[in-house]
Design a protein around this motif. Sequence first.
Motif, PDB file in Angstrom:
ATOM      1  N   ALA A 184      43.339  43.007  53.885  1.00 10.31           N
ATOM      2  CA  ALA A 184      43.548  43.222  52.452  1.00 10.31           C
ATOM      3  C   ALA A 184      42.538  44.216  51.899  1.00 10.31           C
ATOM      4  N   ARG A 185      41.279  44.083  52.326  1.00 12.17           N
ATOM      5  CA  ARG A 185      40.243  45.009  51.853  1.00 12.17           C
ATOM      6  C   ARG A 185      40.540  46.435  52.299  1.00 12.17           C
TER       7      ARG A 185
ATOM      8  N   VAL B  66      44.402  36.976  41.700  1.00 10.30           N
ATOM      9  CA  VAL B  66      45.754  36.711  42.204  1.00 10.30           C
ATOM     10  C   VAL B  66      46.457  35.785  41.221  1.00 10.30           C
TER      11      VAL B  66
ATOM     12  N   SER C  43      44.797  36.269  51.498  1.00  9.74           N
ATOM     13  CA  SER C  43      44.148  37.488  51.986  1.00  9.74           C
ATOM     14  C   SER C  43      43.411  38.218  50.867  1.00  9.74           C
ATOM     15  N   PHE C  44      43.946  38.156  49.662  1.00  9.90           N
ATOM     16  CA  PHE C  44      43.374  38.931  48.554  1.00  9.90           C
ATOM     17  C   PHE C  44      42.456  38.124  47.643  1.00  9.90           C
ATOM     18  N   ARG C  45      42.592  36.807  47.654  1.00 10.16           N
ATOM     19  CA  ARG C  45      41.884  36.025  46.640  1.00 10.16           C
ATOM     20  C   ARG C  45      40.367  36.009  46.816  1.00 10.16           C
TER      21      ARG C  45
ATOM     22  N   VAL D 121      39.183  41.028  42.341  1.00  9.58           N
ATOM     23  CA  VAL D 121      40.628  40.965  42.547  1.00  9.58           C
ATOM     24  C   VAL D 121      41.101  39.587  42.117  1.00  9.58           C
TER      25      VAL D 121
ATOM     26  N   SER E  20      38.811  49.013  40.247  1.00  5.99           N
ATOM     27  CA  SER E  20      38.964  47.589  40.009  1.00  5.99           C
ATOM     28  C   SER E  20      38.446  47.297  38.589  1.00  5.99           C
TER      29      SER E  20
ATOM     30  N   THR F 207      41.482  38.710  55.053  1.00  5.58           N
ATOM     31  CA  THR F 207      40.752  39.394  53.989  1.00  5.58           C
ATOM     32  C   THR F 207      40.376  40.807  54.421  1.00  5.58           C
TER      33      THR F 207
ATOM     34  N   LEU G 126      46.721  41.098  41.590  1.00  6.34           N
ATOM     35  CA  LEU G 126      47.830  40.997  42.543  1.00  6.34           C
ATOM     36  C   LEU G 126      48.802  39.945  42.027  1.00  6.34           C
TER      37      LEU G 126
ATOM     38  N   VAL H 256      43.246  47.905  50.035  1.00 10.65           N
ATOM     39  CA  VAL H 256      42.744  48.251  48.702  1.00 10.65           C
ATOM     40  C   VAL H 256      41.866  49.497  48.758  1.00 10.65           C
TER      41      VAL H 256
ATOM     42  N   LEU I  89      38.637  38.711  47.703  1.00  7.90           N
ATOM     43  CA  LEU I  89      38.096  40.046  47.447  1.00  7.90           C
ATOM     44  C   LEU I  89      37.412  40.081  46.086  1.00  7.90           C
TER      45      LEU I  89
END
Length: 205
Positions: free
Chosen positions: A137-138, A173, A164-166, A171, A148, A134, A152, A141, A168
């Motif tokens: 990923a942060r 996915v 990694s993104f879920r 964000v 935002s 994460t 993704l 971004v 945030l």
Amino acid sequence: MAALKAPKLGGTGTVTLDESVFSVEVKPHLVHEAVRSEMNAQRAGTVATKSRGLVSGGRAKPWRQKGTGRARQGTIRAPQFKGGGHTFAKVPRTFIQKVNRKAHKAALRSALASHAQEGTLAVIDAAQFDVPSTKQARAIVEAWGKQSPTILVCLQEEQNLSKSFRNLERVAVIGPSEVEVGAVVWARSLLVSEAALPLVQGKAQ
């Protein structure tokens, strides 16, 4: 006209986008119709109330026709009585608003093209995530610097990228099959994995 390109986040270079999808003229009226259709399709339309003909009881007159000094009444299930039926009772209905396939694809192309032409679309390579991160990923971004909420789009097998993104904030996915006009319009920025890009382009063609 120069080929439209999207930046490649977390790496170097750019990715050439399909001009038939991302370089088209944006048509707001088609996008509006498609979003309304998608939102209406999610409505259950199951609300219902009873009219005076559906309420049980009340077969006899509550009092005689004349001589009581009160207004004549035929049944206590009339709308003016407590427990009576509704005057204009709601009935189950469908809110589906049909948009033909050709128009819906054109609306999706317009939504995607709007992101590409405004610079809020980027491509990301899932291979750079050996393990879910994460923090990584942060950083990607934040370095990109776009507003935002962000969507993704990645494949189901790209688990490291997805995980990694879920987590945030703001964000979402999703998979290529879940890309809809409403979701693309809702997002202020759009990230697509390199593997998912051809599927997204194919869905809009």
